[in-house]
Motif scaffolding. Sequence first.
Motif, PDB file in Angstrom:
ATOM      1  N   UNK A 174       1.439  -1.745  -7.830  1.00 11.11           N
ATOM      2  CA  UNK A 174      -0.085  -2.195  -7.339  1.00 11.11           C
ATOM      3  C   UNK A 174      -1.211  -1.415  -8.261  1.00 11.11           C
ATOM      4  N   UNK A 215       1.908  -5.542  -2.246  1.00  9.66           N
ATOM      5  CA  UNK A 215       2.381  -5.205  -1.028  1.00  9.66           C
ATOM      6  C   UNK A 215       2.250  -6.690  -0.150  1.00  9.66           C
ATOM      7  N   UNK A 216       2.339  -7.686  -0.945  1.00 16.05           N
ATOM      8  CA  UNK A 216       2.284  -9.003   0.009  1.00 16.05           C
ATOM      9  C   UNK A 216       3.603  -8.957   0.481  1.00 16.05           C
ATOM     10  N   UNK A 217       3.943  -8.460   1.705  1.00 13.02           N
ATOM     11  CA  UNK A 217       4.907  -8.327   2.359  1.00 13.02           C
ATOM     12  C   UNK A 217       5.916  -9.588   2.772  1.00 13.02           C
ATOM     13  N   UNK A 218       5.102 -10.804   3.112  1.00 16.22           N
ATOM     14  CA  UNK A 218       5.539 -11.817   3.085  1.00 16.22           C
ATOM     15  C   UNK A 218       6.492 -12.449   1.997  1.00 16.22           C
ATOM     16  N   UNK A 225      -1.503  -7.049  -7.614  1.00 14.92           N
ATOM     17  CA  UNK A 225      -2.176  -7.158  -6.584  1.00 14.92           C
ATOM     18  C   UNK A 225      -1.265  -7.984  -5.199  1.00 14.92           C
ATOM     19  N   UNK A 226      -0.118  -8.122  -5.659  1.00 16.27           N
ATOM     20  CA  UNK A 226       0.659  -8.712  -4.567  1.00 16.27           C
ATOM     21  C   UNK A 226       1.904  -8.026  -4.371  1.00 16.27           C
ATOM     22  N   UNK A 242      -1.088   1.856  -6.018  1.00 20.34           N
ATOM     23  CA  UNK A 242       0.062   2.203  -5.438  1.00 20.34           C
ATOM     24  C   UNK A 242       0.676   3.597  -5.734  1.00 20.34           C
ATOM     25  N   UNK A 280       5.366   4.183  -2.436  1.00 22.50           N
ATOM     26  CA  UNK A 280       4.970   2.607  -1.874  1.00 22.50           C
ATOM     27  C   UNK A 280       5.469   1.587  -3.011  1.00 22.50           C
TER      28      UNK A 280
END
Lengths: 341, 341, 341, 341
Positions: free
Chosen positions: C209, C189-192, C186-187, C212, C216
């Motif tokens: 993901x 695409x937690x780009x930070x 779930x992270x 995803x 991606x």
Amino acid sequence: MIVVMSHGADKEKIDVVVNKLEKFGFQIHLSQGVERTIIGAIGDKTRLGTFELEAMPGVEKVVSILDPFKLASRNFKEEDSIIKVRDIEIGGKTIHVMAGPCAVESREQLMESALCVKAAGATMLRGGAFKPRTSPYSFQGLEEEGLKMLAEVSQITGLPIVTEVMDSKSLPLVAEYADMLQIGARNMQNFFLLKEVAKTNKPILLKRGPSATIEEWLMAAEYIMAGGNHQVILCERGIRSYETYVRNILDLTAVPVVKYLSHLPVIVDPSHAIGKWRFVQPMARAAIAAGADGLLIEVHPNPAEALCDGPQSLTPENFNSLMDDVRMVGKIMNRDVPNAI
Amino acid sequence: MIVVMSHGADKEKIDVVVNKLEKFGFQIHLSQGVERTIIGAIGDKTRLGTFELEAMPGVEKVVSILDPFKLASRNFKEEDSIIKVRDIEIGGKTIHVMAGPCAVESREQLMESALCVKAAGATMLRGGAFKPRTSPYSFQGLEEEGLKMLAEVSQITGLPIVTEVMDSKSLPLVAEYADMLQIGARNMQNFFLLKEVAKTNKPILLKRGPSATIEEWLMAAEYIMAGGNHQVILCERGIRSYETYVRNILDLTAVPVVKYLSHLPVIVDPSHAIGKWRFVQPMARAAIAAGADGLLIEVHPNPAEALCDGPQSLTPENFNSLMDDVRMVGKIMNRDVPNAI
Amino acid sequence: MIVVMSHGADKEKIDVVVNKLEKFGFQIHLSQGVERTIIGAIGDKTRLGTFELEAMPGVEKVVSILDPFKLASRNFKEEDSIIKVRDIEIGGKTIHVMAGPCAVESREQLMESALCVKAAGATMLRGGAFKPRTSPYSFQGLEEEGLKMLAEVSQITGLPIVTEVMDSKSLPLVAEYADMLQIGARNMQNFFLLKEVAKTNKPILLKRGPSATIEEWLMAAEYIMAGGNHQVILCERGIRSYETYVRNILDLTAVPVVKYLSHLPVIVDPSHAIGKWRFVQPMARAAIAAGADGLLIEVHPNPAEALCDGPQSLTPENFNSLMDDVRMVGKIMNRDVPNAI
Amino acid sequence: MIVVMSHGADKEKIDVVVNKLEKFGFQIHLSQGVERTIIGAIGDKTRLGTFELEAMPGVEKVVSILDPFKLASRNFKEEDSIIKVRDIEIGGKTIHVMAGPCAVESREQLMESALCVKAAGATMLRGGAFKPRTSPYSFQGLEEEGLKMLAEVSQITGLPIVTEVMDSKSLPLVAEYADMLQIGARNMQNFFLLKEVAKTNKPILLKRGPSATIEEWLMAAEYIMAGGNHQVILCERGIRSYETYVRNILDLTAVPVVKYLSHLPVIVDPSHAIGKWRFVQPMARAAIAAGADGLLIEVHPNPAEALCDGPQSLTPENFNSLMDDVRMVGKIMNRDVPNAI
């Protein structure tokens, strides 16, 4: 079956539901919780198809407890079913690979394919005479002429034939030539056709629909079995998803799941699922490792010239290599795999 | 068509592809980039169905540029198509609502349904005589008896009939009674059936398959049109997704998309898509606001007693209320909606 | 890059697009077909992120030709990457199995799990100290206390640790204890978070993901690599679908696809994907047969007492049996698998 | 909660499950059917998060009866929640449209956008300063500089600001400038971030995850509410599917479903869902007709020059036309929509 009444459903509404269930012969267990009343109904589920509880006032949801399939269920028949196609037994100790071109294009192409797949260890010949194509402008198959070629090549090579039947109208024709009838993925819920093939005495290769759940797939098998034909072989061929790199997602987990829920044999078609020949061999290995009883593989003597689905077809050389792998994985699985000749 | 050669494909492989394309009459534009060679091929795409470039050595991917549908395309026919069903025109200024029970159960049930939907402003009667059911143990429809009831009720009420045809075998029978033939979602890619209904002179209501792309849906319409029958009405009825609260996801965006890509009329079936009557009315409003040419709505005089799909059927009162909303939204859309009687 | 102009786009619109592309340094190949004009643009794709062609008047669609990932691509680095976690090499000849409980619950539970998975041949210990849970009312993990237990058990058993980091705030804490940092599905695409873990010198286990695409997923790896950390291991853990019998569809085809597109190692987590322990062993076998470089397996000394995801955890006995199978399939794949002790 | 025991589970196994449930304070109702034993367990479901029944021997499946969300549930609070953002009330009689560019690019671009959306009747300004981008090479936003521009333009125009917060680290910075904090779709299950925004006193715009079920979405809201912040506005923005013509499938049925299950306001973002400006206006109309409390719309003074998501942005002219439609549909829905100035 569990009927969950909505928050605030009063006694009158509960009584109406209970009365209805009792009228259908269900034994009732009422549980009055703090927030909801729950009605447990025990009885013969097959009577349930003819009415719908969810529309009744005060009903929030209805939860089915038992699987809706009966004849296809492992509870109904504990031991594995073995389906015979001529002298071949599918679902037994031997892993059978059915191979050949996507479409029958000519006598030469078919014969060449048949000889090479037989030499590599395949025990059945596949090839489409009627082809379901997304576009009306694409090649639709050689039809009866193709069936005749299949029969002739089968006679010469000794390989039984599996070929698709697309419609009840052409069923008698296809059944005349085929050793096993294939129901294509897009016809998995063509219930008329399922009822018609149930009346033949041919084994049926039932492909999973492109977005069918495992339960729906087994219910399609149930249609054929309820119609009197218990010779059903299931074929996983990939399900639709958002991924665009491959054509479909090959759901190999369905193999052990189906074998747990049902006694029917399961084979895997990695060619059609993936749509790119490069990934067919590793997924064929994985399918056998997951417990599949066989494979359906597209092989074409010259994929670049194929009239249909060339990109997913293996060359004879690649198919040989795939069969070598299948033999190695088969051994681990304690299965027999016919040798190359 | 664009052919992208793989990284490192040599001149020889490129030449083979170019030669093949030229042999099929394509005009070639070669672009040699730093990392890839790209072959642009301009020509008649309908010749492409019979060979496959992606299997050729050195080819990475093939990108289609033009839409594969022709007759169904807005490029082929710029103005909206209007399809006549008896004296009703679908796709014109008037929004038509087709309503009635999921399945024909009895003469009384059908007549009661027909009278109430007509009174509320519906202009066509729907009702299934042949029902595609997931389980072989569920009610399968009254078949010919049901068709006769539809015809009788149609004659009395003046409402034209739309009913499903499930198979080419029963097509002549269904066509005898129906004013419009419905192809169900699970039959959208039953290509035999599409070719057969193309030979009738009946308007066809083509439901979108449960996991069909918009392109595949328009290609199914193309099958019917290429077979000579241009009277196709498309019906969005929800697509399969991971969400479990509703039965399907109603894809309303498909309405303006189809109207952009095609000249064919589009209607929406929110009842079947959602499976819960409570959400049918708001989604009917939304469908009209999105630009739909009509609706297909399940109405049953007594949903809790329905033999099929009760949970998604509206009561006559709810249907009346829905029609009031449709009239209000229709006015905004500058469309006419028949009045309640 | 290919820009397809819409039917009827005039010369002026085409010129505007061509000028824009040339301004960005692209070399232009114009193809004027009968129905459409197509603009081929050759140049450095990384400049493309900052403007969008599809919004320009007259543009129908833009087709990207090259993969958007660079550092993660097999074109960028041809040979397989081998990622070191302490003295273990992932992506080399040896298949590594990382096993342990879903969540760290107590020192005893963890120690017992670690000893049994080590005995069976696992070479890394997994266990969550920070747990992403769908419900705020579910057990959220022991946090720092759990990390300390992991470190202690690691020191005693010699097994390196992989554990999830959920947020940049807790990253320094987790990085202090972990040998490999896991980015949960779930992270992905937690780009930070991706940028932050890129600044550590820890190997990263990047889960795919839940919905995803492979592209991606590789772009998420690209984030970490572009940030300076090339030690990325990919982990397939199932993707979301409409099927409800299992939790997710394990996409094993992604294994050979990723190994074809990228040089990064790929492992498979069948436990989390499927959610039912019964099917973990066959899918572990299939994963290795598909070419996976390792596995992530949930093992709990007493699954029925597990505070998190008991249904998918194997007992020590089942894990032993799984490892025996992995060794057999590994041998066929010409890979080494550590022996049971 | 219903526990279904497997076919053939003996008395001992049933007793173990019953004992466990009773230990957790559940009241038990046992139903012994012909084929299965079913255990009904009535009690406080929040105690259930910490153990798992499905792993216990003899358990076939566990069916949850009550919704897992509490604070977000319509059962918990019957009347609609109204969330205040400065002097604006979302969820009340007035429909609010939040509009502006995808990304803040410059003071001029933002001011021009703000003035035009305000003139057309929008009551909030949207604009990203931190942008989640699939590629690390794409424009990532102006960050603090962008936030300052938003604040300045907000002060001049009087429009409150909604902008995305991507990570707990930058949360204090974003919260300093924003009137409402947006949780992006890909962060819907970033539970750390949810817990952190719960500690602010800002209203939260919670986008639905790209493959989140409605239940998961409401559970994400529950995280924020359980953390003490009840000011949650839900935003439907499309879900992932197999369809490739549009970016996501806009699930408008989610609007009435969420309003039935929850008391929280729901708005719709058609721009991001669809990805093509041409279809934004009809879907905005449909969203209001489905019952949405507001819209989130991308508007750019010059979409073709936008640094981010140009293809889905409306021109000021198109936005004006959209607002006219929203006003007309709003009137039917008995809602107020602010006039153009």
